[in-house]
Motif scaffolding. Sequence first.
Motif, PDB file in Angstrom:
ATOM      1  N   LEU A  81       0.830  -1.203   0.000  1.00  0.00           N
ATOM      2  CA  LEU A  81       0.000   0.000   0.000  1.00  0.00           C
ATOM      3  C   LEU A  81       0.868   1.258   0.000  1.00  0.00           C
ATOM      4  O   LEU A  81       0.620   2.200  -0.754  1.00  0.00           O
ATOM      5  CB  LEU A  81      -0.935   0.005   1.211  1.00  0.00           C
ATOM      6  CG  LEU A  81      -1.807   1.241   1.355  1.00  0.00           C
ATOM      7  CD1 LEU A  81      -2.764   1.362   0.173  1.00  0.00           C
ATOM      8  CD2 LEU A  81      -2.572   1.206   2.655  1.00  0.00           C
ATOM      9  N   THR A  82       1.899   1.249   0.837  1.00  0.00           N
ATOM     10  CA  THR A  82       2.809   2.395   0.915  1.00  0.00           C
ATOM     11  C   THR A  82       3.447   2.671  -0.443  1.00  0.00           C
ATOM     12  O   THR A  82       3.511   3.824  -0.888  1.00  0.00           O
ATOM     13  CB  THR A  82       3.913   2.133   1.967  1.00  0.00           C
ATOM     14  OG1 THR A  82       3.286   1.858   3.217  1.00  0.00           O
ATOM     15  CG2 THR A  82       4.836   3.309   2.113  1.00  0.00           C
ATOM     16  N   VAL A  85       0.774   3.831  -3.348  1.00  0.00           N
ATOM     17  CA  VAL A  85       0.347   5.232  -3.320  1.00  0.00           C
ATOM     18  C   VAL A  85       1.544   6.176  -3.330  1.00  0.00           C
ATOM     19  O   VAL A  85       1.382   7.388  -3.412  1.00  0.00           O
ATOM     20  CB  VAL A  85      -0.551   5.538  -2.091  1.00  0.00           C
ATOM     21  CG1 VAL A  85      -1.815   4.727  -2.140  1.00  0.00           C
ATOM     22  CG2 VAL A  85       0.183   5.333  -0.787  1.00  0.00           C
ATOM     23  N   GLU A  89       4.243   2.075  -7.902  1.00  0.00           N
ATOM     24  CA  GLU A  89       2.917   1.468  -7.994  1.00  0.00           C
ATOM     25  C   GLU A  89       2.980   0.011  -8.439  1.00  0.00           C
ATOM     26  O   GLU A  89       2.248  -0.835  -7.919  1.00  0.00           O
ATOM     27  CB  GLU A  89       2.038   2.270  -8.956  1.00  0.00           C
ATOM     28  CG  GLU A  89       0.609   1.776  -8.977  1.00  0.00           C
ATOM     29  CD  GLU A  89      -0.297   2.626  -9.856  1.00  0.00           C
ATOM     30  OE1 GLU A  89      -1.409   2.158 -10.129  1.00  0.00           O
ATOM     31  OE2 GLU A  89       0.108   3.737 -10.257  1.00  0.00           O
ATOM     32  N   THR A  93       1.588  -2.857  -6.026  1.00  0.00           N
ATOM     33  CA  THR A  93       0.441  -3.668  -6.438  1.00  0.00           C
ATOM     34  C   THR A  93       0.782  -5.156  -6.379  1.00  0.00           C
ATOM     35  O   THR A  93      -0.027  -5.976  -5.933  1.00  0.00           O
ATOM     36  CB  THR A  93      -0.030  -3.271  -7.846  1.00  0.00           C
ATOM     37  OG1 THR A  93      -0.322  -1.872  -7.854  1.00  0.00           O
ATOM     38  CG2 THR A  93      -1.255  -4.041  -8.267  1.00  0.00           C
ATOM     39  N   PHE A 114      -8.752   0.015  -4.620  1.00  0.00           N
ATOM     40  CA  PHE A 114      -8.071   0.367  -5.870  1.00  0.00           C
ATOM     41  C   PHE A 114      -8.964   0.079  -7.074  1.00  0.00           C
ATOM     42  O   PHE A 114      -9.020   0.867  -8.020  1.00  0.00           O
ATOM     43  CB  PHE A 114      -6.749  -0.397  -6.019  1.00  0.00           C
ATOM     44  CG  PHE A 114      -5.671   0.030  -5.073  1.00  0.00           C
ATOM     45  CD1 PHE A 114      -5.563   1.345  -4.635  1.00  0.00           C
ATOM     46  CD2 PHE A 114      -4.742  -0.879  -4.608  1.00  0.00           C
ATOM     47  CE1 PHE A 114      -4.566   1.746  -3.765  1.00  0.00           C
ATOM     48  CE2 PHE A 114      -3.737  -0.499  -3.734  1.00  0.00           C
ATOM     49  CZ  PHE A 114      -3.651   0.816  -3.315  1.00  0.00           C
ATOM     50  N   ASP A 117     -11.604   2.732  -7.305  1.00  0.00           N
ATOM     51  CA  ASP A 117     -11.028   3.964  -7.838  1.00  0.00           C
ATOM     52  C   ASP A 117     -10.874   3.907  -9.355  1.00  0.00           C
ATOM     53  O   ASP A 117     -10.942   4.926 -10.031  1.00  0.00           O
ATOM     54  CB  ASP A 117      -9.660   4.260  -7.198  1.00  0.00           C
ATOM     55  CG  ASP A 117      -9.780   4.724  -5.756  1.00  0.00           C
ATOM     56  OD1 ASP A 117     -10.915   5.073  -5.321  1.00  0.00           O
ATOM     57  OD2 ASP A 117      -8.751   4.727  -5.049  1.00  0.00           O
TER      58      ASP A 117
END
Length: 199
Positions: A81-82, A85, A89, A93, A114, A117
């Motif tokens: 996650l860190t 974002v 990426e 992922t 995700f 989004d």
Amino acid sequence: ELPPMQASCAFCRTPAHEDDAGWQCSIMQRVDKGDARAMLILSKSYGTGDGDLAKNEAKAAELLEKAADVGCAEAKGVLGLTLAVGNDEERGTSLIFDAVKKGDVLARYFLGAFCADSKDHAVAIKHWKLAAAAGHEESMKKLFEQFSLGQISKGDLEESLRAHQEACEEMKSEERRRVIAAQEAKAGNDEALKHIYGA
């Protein structure tokens, strides 16, 4: 009324530490032995400056990387996650997908986010349904939101809610209630939970 907390862990019966220094020493010993869960806990402590530890984001990141490298699913999810974002990426992922494969519910929740989004609501809903069925509260809230937007049927929502409630019921126990009651009674002193969640 619940009985008072014991001076030892209700799960493993290890004596509770008197202070943060004892807890940190115990965690650091486990880190030295390669314990991924201890690495994750110490990473979080360095990240927030918990207890006697000075806040050290570089050390927190290093420990998080190590925990992920030795296979801790939660660490992979947090690191993923860190990175996702942040500035990587693709790697982020990939780590999130790996964490999901290893059963990390929080990573599945974020994967659903995700997808939402990216306007892929059908896939997002699938991830949230699986996370909700594992007892994840935020995923259940997302399903209610999707229902209000017309993205999920009433029947699917009811089925997910039943699965969520069953998972939550399975997680309940007298020992767990005792720990939660102690945590609430000792606001600001989370020694018992630190011990239970891996110290």
